[in-house]
Design an enzyme around this catalytic site. Structure first.
Site, PDB file in Angstrom:
ATOM      1  N   HIS A   1      -2.428   6.796   3.415  1.00  0.00           N
ATOM      2  CA  HIS A   1      -2.681   5.229   3.671  1.00  0.00           C
ATOM      3  C   HIS A   1      -3.903   5.086   4.580  1.00  0.00           C
ATOM      4  CE1 HIS A   1      -1.932   1.328   5.982  1.00  0.00           C
ATOM      5  NE2 HIS A   1      -1.763   0.993   4.494  1.00  0.00           N
TER       6      HIS A   1
ATOM      7  N   ARG B   1       1.279   8.052   5.556  1.00  0.00           N
ATOM      8  CA  ARG B   1       0.388   7.128   6.642  1.00  0.00           C
ATOM      9  C   ARG B   1      -0.881   7.584   6.749  1.00  0.00           C
ATOM     10  NH1 ARG B   1       1.102   2.537   9.084  1.00  0.00           N
ATOM     11  NH2 ARG B   1       3.186   2.534   8.247  1.00  0.00           N
TER      12      ARG B   1
ATOM     13  N   SER C   1       0.998  -1.043  -0.048  1.00  0.00           N
ATOM     14  CA  SER C   1      -0.060  -0.036   0.140  1.00  0.00           C
ATOM     15  C   SER C   1       0.792   1.198  -0.172  1.00  0.00           C
ATOM     16  CB  SER C   1      -0.681   0.111   1.206  1.00  0.00           C
ATOM     17  OG  SER C   1      -1.717  -1.046   1.398  1.00  0.00           O
TER      18      SER C   1
END
Length: 209
Positions: free
Chosen positions: A41, A38, A14
């Site tokens: 994500h 992040r 990812s």
């Protein structure tokens, strides 16, 4: 077509996809990119990159606080649950949320304020905290900034990402307008508890090396 991916490969893949879909030059670099990536994500929202704001000292201040065993306060149980003990414990950190405390509910009712506001007062009356993680309640962010302006001990970092349509953007504008407290924020209406928790997780990973 669904493709089976081993569980341990899902997160690295990812992150690699995000890297590939945000080519150089990226809006952030180094440790800031590790945090911003992040956040993407967590939400699958690339538009966030247009709204993330970093105080220049924020990532370093957050990492230093975590390495020193930070006391972390969240404005929701959801944000608290998104910060796992397996990342906190090795650094000697602790996280807490006062929203469900009976004394906070009683204080909020007596003073005619939200529980988020009252929870900030409880924390600041007790000496403050190292990191405030605010992903839901604009009143928590507003009251935190107000208490610091009145002389309370400032946190070492504020993760300021209250979400919504009433005072969320405005509370973050106040955070971004000041320079005394390092912050990682999302300007405008976007935010949320999971997003705020993802920032702490990114910092914990960086702090742990």
């Amino acid at each position: 077509m669904y493709v089976h991916v081993p569980p341990e490969e899902i997160e690295p893949r990812s992150l690699a996809i995000i890297d590939a879909e945000v080519p150089e030059p990226r809006p952030f670099a180094g440790e800031q990119w590790a945090v911003a990536r992040r956040m993407v994500h967590t939400t699958a929202d690339f538009d966030l990159l247009n709204h993330i704001r970093f105080h220049p000292d924020a990532v370093r201040a957050g990492m230093d606080a975590l390495r020193a065993g930070a006391d972390i306060v969240t404005d929701t149980r959801m944000a608290l649950s998104g910060i796992p003990a397996r990342r906190l414990t090795p650094l000697g950190c602790a996280a807490r949320c006062l929203m469900d405390e009976p004394r906070v509910a009683a204080r909020a009712k007596a003073e005619g304020v939200t529980r988020a506001w009252a929870a900030v007062d409880e924390v600041m009356d007790g000496g403050g905290a190292d990191i405030f993680v605010i992903g839901n309640a604009p009143t928590a962010l507003y009251r935190l900034l107000e208490r610091v302006a009145l002389g309370a001990r400032p946190p070492k970092l504020v993760v300021g990402m209250p979400v919504g349509f009433v005072n969320a953007a405005e509370s973050k504008e106040l955070l971004l307008a000041q320079d005394a407290i390092p912050y990682i924020a999302v300007a405008g209406r976007k935010g949320g508890s999971s997003l705020a928790a993802s920032v702490v997780n990114a910092l914990l990973i960086l702090a742990a090396g």
